[in-house]
Design an enzyme around this catalytic site. Sequence first.
Site, PDB file in Angstrom:
ATOM      1  N   LYS A 164       0.844  -1.205   0.000  1.00 38.49           N
ATOM      2  CA  LYS A 164       0.000   0.000   0.000  1.00 38.49           C
ATOM      3  C   LYS A 164       0.876   1.250   0.000  1.00 38.49           C
ATOM      4  O   LYS A 164       2.080   1.165   0.278  1.00 38.49           O
ATOM      5  CB  LYS A 164      -0.907  -0.007   1.222  1.00 38.49           C
ATOM      6  CG  LYS A 164      -0.164   0.034   2.559  1.00 38.49           C
ATOM      7  CD  LYS A 164      -1.115  -0.176   3.732  1.00 38.49           C
ATOM      8  CE  LYS A 164      -0.371  -0.214   5.053  1.00 38.49           C
ATOM      9  NZ  LYS A 164      -1.229  -0.619   6.169  1.00 38.49           N
ATOM     10  N   TYR A 198      18.455  28.411   9.148  1.00 32.63           N
ATOM     11  CA  TYR A 198      17.310  29.167   9.682  1.00 32.63           C
ATOM     12  C   TYR A 198      17.272  29.097  11.208  1.00 32.63           C
ATOM     13  O   TYR A 198      17.492  28.035  11.800  1.00 32.63           O
ATOM     14  CB  TYR A 198      15.998  28.582   9.164  1.00 32.63           C
ATOM     15  CG  TYR A 198      15.704  28.906   7.716  1.00 32.63           C
ATOM     16  CD1 TYR A 198      15.468  30.219   7.307  1.00 32.63           C
ATOM     17  CD2 TYR A 198      15.640  27.894   6.765  1.00 32.63           C
ATOM     18  CE1 TYR A 198      15.180  30.505   5.975  1.00 32.63           C
ATOM     19  CE2 TYR A 198      15.354  28.168   5.438  1.00 32.63           C
ATOM     20  CZ  TYR A 198      15.127  29.487   5.052  1.00 32.63           C
ATOM     21  OH  TYR A 198      14.843  29.757   3.748  1.00 32.63           O
TER      22      TYR A 198
HETATM   23  C1  LIG Z   1      -0.491  -1.699   6.802  1.00 28.67           C
HETATM   24  C2  LIG Z   1      -1.073  -2.950   7.337  1.00 28.67           C
HETATM   25  C3  LIG Z   1      -0.258  -4.070   7.578  1.00 28.67           C
HETATM   26  C4  LIG Z   1       1.258  -4.011   7.476  1.00 28.67           C
HETATM   27  O1  LIG Z   1       1.788  -3.449   8.654  1.00 28.67           O
HETATM   28  P1  LIG Z   1       3.360  -3.410   8.940  1.00 28.67           P
HETATM   29  O2  LIG Z   1       3.467  -2.909  10.333  1.00 28.67           O
HETATM   30  O3  LIG Z   1       3.951  -2.469   7.950  1.00 28.67           O
HETATM   31  O4  LIG Z   1       3.852  -4.794   8.764  1.00 28.67           O
HETATM   32  C5  LIG Z   1      -0.874  -5.243   7.964  1.00 28.67           C
HETATM   33  N1  LIG Z   1      -2.213  -5.319   8.120  1.00 28.67           N
HETATM   34  C6  LIG Z   1      -3.019  -4.260   7.929  1.00 28.67           C
HETATM   35  C7  LIG Z   1      -4.485  -4.406   8.144  1.00 28.67           C
HETATM   36  C8  LIG Z   1      -2.480  -3.050   7.535  1.00 28.67           C
HETATM   37  O5  LIG Z   1      -3.291  -1.995   7.346  1.00 28.67           O
END
Ligand SMILES: *Cc1c(COP(=O)(O)O)cnc(C)c1O
Length: 357
Positions: free
Chosen positions: A33, A253
């Site tokens: 994702k 800055y």
């Molecule tokens: C994003 C997500 C994961 C992966 O999580 P990580 O901590 O990056 O391994 C797994 N399950 C769900 C439902 C998620 O939204």
Amino acid sequence: MRPARALINLPALRHNYQLARQLCADKALAVVKADAYGHGAVACAQALHDLADGYAVACLEEALQLRAAGITLPILLLEGFFAADELEQIVEHNLWCVVHADWQLDAIERQSLARPLTVWLKMDSGMHRVGFFPGEYRAVWQRLQACENVAAVVLMTHFARADELQSSATREQYQLFSAATAGMQNLISVGNSPALLAWPEIRSDWSRPGIILYGSQPVAMANPGVGEFQPVMTLQSKIIAVRELPAGEAVGYGAQFIAQQPVRVGIVAIGYADGYPRHAPTGTPVAVDGQLSQLLGRVSMDMLAVDLTGLVEAGVGSTVELWGSTVSIDQVAACAGTISYELLCNVKRVRYEYLPV
Ligand SMILES: *Cc1c(COP(=O)(O)O)cnc(C)c1O
């Protein structure tokens, strides 16, 4: 050309997926994702095409991008659909679909679909974002099992505190989930990266590793003998100017860094507009031509300053690694008061270069 680059090591991604699979000892959806946590979803999915059991993304749009690139493996939509009219495409493109809310269940029951769906039924066992409470889960499961539009149901939940080794919350969530699904013969899915690393006794048919695929470890591994995850992204740029400053002079800055003694400062062509965190303070580690050094003063939009004092070989043109195999992204995240996930997802404007498999 501006030298800011994200080098993506696809062999390391493959190594990490194989290691994640070893940890979970069963099937694993590669979570890609948010453009594979900023690494490029299509390139990462393609690099895993002969290894992965499937992929997980946040929404239909992300899944369609993978399908358009020729990815044919299963893809799970982690929040299912956001409107009922997405169902047609979900079926057409053969996507797996989380169901977490009553209205989604109603929509699946009501619509006439070209083919039955594989549904991942989400339980809210303690995270309290989305999903059905343990007490209502069985009734929803029964409706799905009886629904002509449903081909298979996978039972799933998500841990809120798997990175906290001292807390009993993960075990409690898992017990709630197990009790509420007792007697159901379906496959189950729990286990994000921290759960795989820290709670190896919690097994499921489908785990869902994300961040460990990209080589960051949010928590220490319970069985360190398994092997090491390798950083996939190296964020780097080059020094474009050098300053020798006497004691008392400030850099950047807000004069957030004031030299206590004479200092040699390198100015690097990367900044917060590239995703490097503005909240990283003086002292945050960087590597100059492979040697550890530190950030000085406030990060600007397009530039930042690093300490070259004592690095006699370093100068204009030297390569600076902001994170990668020398500078751990987890360390940078800790310095900036955030997590590696956010840093990786924020990378933009830089040139992406892929080390092929
Ligand atoms: C994003 C997500 C994961 C992966 O999580 P990580 O901590 O990056 O391994 C797994 N399950 C769900 C439902 C998620 O939204």
